[in-house]
Design a protein around this motif. Structure first.
Motif, mmCIF file in Angstrom:
data_model
loop_
_atom_site.group_PDB
_atom_site.id
_atom_site.type_symbol
_atom_site.label_atom_id
_atom_site.label_comp_id
_atom_site.label_asym_id
_atom_site.label_seq_id
_atom_site.Cartn_x
_atom_site.Cartn_y
_atom_site.Cartn_z
ATOM 1 N N GLU A 108 16.075 57.123 19.353
ATOM 2 C CA GLU A 108 15.194 56.735 20.456
ATOM 3 C C GLU A 108 15.077 55.218 20.537
ATOM 4 O O GLU A 108 15.004 54.652 21.627
ATOM 5 N N GLU A 109 15.063 54.572 19.380
ATOM 6 C CA GLU A 109 14.953 53.111 19.367
ATOM 7 C C GLU A 109 16.161 52.461 20.032
ATOM 8 O O GLU A 109 16.023 51.499 20.792
ATOM 9 N N LYS A 112 15.987 53.040 23.842
ATOM 10 C CA LYS A 112 14.988 52.172 24.479
ATOM 11 C C LYS A 112 15.476 50.736 24.549
ATOM 12 O O LYS A 112 15.187 50.021 25.509
ATOM 13 N N ARG A 113 16.216 50.303 23.516
ATOM 14 C CA ARG A 113 16.725 48.934 23.521
ATOM 15 C C ARG A 113 17.666 48.698 24.696
ATOM 16 O O ARG A 113 17.591 47.674 25.384
ATOM 17 N N GLU A 115 17.921 50.627 27.488
ATOM 18 C CA GLU A 115 17.227 50.837 28.757
ATOM 19 C C GLU A 115 16.368 49.632 29.116
ATOM 20 O O GLU A 115 16.220 49.275 30.288
ATOM 21 N N LYS A 116 15.807 48.983 28.114
ATOM 22 C CA LYS A 116 15.022 47.773 28.357
ATOM 23 C C LYS A 116 15.902 46.654 28.909
ATOM 24 O O LYS A 116 15.429 45.787 29.657
ATOM 25 N N SER A 240 16.682 60.869 28.606
ATOM 26 C CA SER A 240 17.174 59.767 29.409
ATOM 27 C C SER A 240 18.641 59.895 29.754
ATOM 28 O O SER A 240 19.179 59.100 30.504
#
Length: 307
Positions: A108-109, A112-113, A115-116, A240
């Motif tokens: 997940e990390e 998210k990295r 997607e950010k 996602s």
């Protein structure tokens, strides 16, 4: 000018030429290229990507972005159009990093990295048959040399055997550039943005494809027909990860272009002059046209540049 000065200049020039020649050879100028049909160089993958509609020679910036977010991850590029048939500003590609492969799922990390940083996430299935080749990736020049040397051979191999292979992927890992064109489930290799671009095409614009669509779920395709899988059996990453199903097209025709270097065209399911089939069949064709508004087009170059 003294003779010894001229001699020094000549020696320096010769050494410079020798260094340049060694650098070009080291980059892959004389490397052997083997084109074959068989298992793919990657399994089912989840990757973070950015989609661009621009000349392929500009794709290098996307690869830099990928490496800046995940410097240790393998990069991947997917190329959908033939720059010799599609204007450069409308050539479509998806470039990103492989987050997970096979049974390995991205954290997940990590998701998210990316997607950010503005990346989308997508998954590709593992197919049983692809046209593949590899080329050494030792310098930046290797990318351009790969385009110039590998794609013409791929083109010849595919045409000679009348294969249906698209789109074209480039996977950068282990000091190699792996070139790959799936021979089955091609629709599963089209990211959602490709369909969105097709829907923006002006009404009445000519399609780049002359091939016909065949509703087939075969795992292997050859000849001029098109094979399309209507299911995605690949395992999915977290929520996602997105998927899309796109129609396929027959053989490809690409020139000596970039790394990697594919194919997507607007599908037209109109019956000729409105004279074929019954009224019921024509209505069915119109309905299908709305849901299948994208097809594949022949493809050409990829990262390093284009012609």
């Amino acid at each position: 000018m003294p003779d010894w000065v001229c001699l020094c200049v000549i020696i320096i020039l010769l050494l410079s030429l020798l260094i340049i020649a060694v650098f070009i050879v080291y980059s892959g100028l004389l490397s052997e290229i083997n084109i074959q049909t068989g298992s793919p160089p990657i399994k089912n993958v989840t990757f973070a990507y950015k989609f661009k509609e621009e000349p392929y020679r500009n794709c290098g910036q996307l690869f830099k972005e990928c490496r800046s977010v995940g410097p240790k991850l393998s990069c991947i590029g997917v190329f959908y159009d033939d720059p010799k048939k599609v204007p450069g500003q409308r050539c479509r590609c998806a470039v990103g990093s492989i987050l997970g492969e096979g049974e390995s799922k991205p954290s997940e990390e990590l998701l998210k990295r990316y997607e950010k940083s503005g990346f989308n996430v997508f998954s590709f299935p593992e197919v049983t048959h692809v046209v593949t080749a590899s080329f050494p990736h030792r310098t930046l020049l290797s990318v351009l040399l790969g385009v110039r040397r590998v794609y013409p051979r791929l083109n010849h191999y595919i045409k000679e055997r009348r294969l249906c292979a698209h789109p074209f992927l480039e996977i950068y890992r282990g000091g190699q550039i792996h070139y790959m064109a799936p021979l089955a489930r091609q629709g599963d290799f089209y990211v959602p943005e490709v369909r969105q671009v097709e829907r923006r095409l002006p009404a009445g614009e000519e399609s780049h494809s002359d091939t016909e669509l065949s509703d087939s779920n075969s795992e292997y395709s050859s000849g001029s027909g098109i094979l399309l899988s209507d299911s995605r059996e690949t395992s999915r990453a977290p929520s996602s990860v997105h998927s899309v199903l796109s129609p396929d097209e027959g053989g490809v025709d690409y020139g000596e272009g970039s790394s990697a270097a594919s194919a997507s065209k607007q599908l037209d399911w109109e019956l000729s002059d409105g004279q074929q089939g019954t009224g019921q069949e024509q209505n069915h064709g119109a309905s299908d046209q709305k849901s299948l508004d994208m097809a594949s087009q022949e493809w050409g170059v990829a990262v390093g540049g284009e012609e």
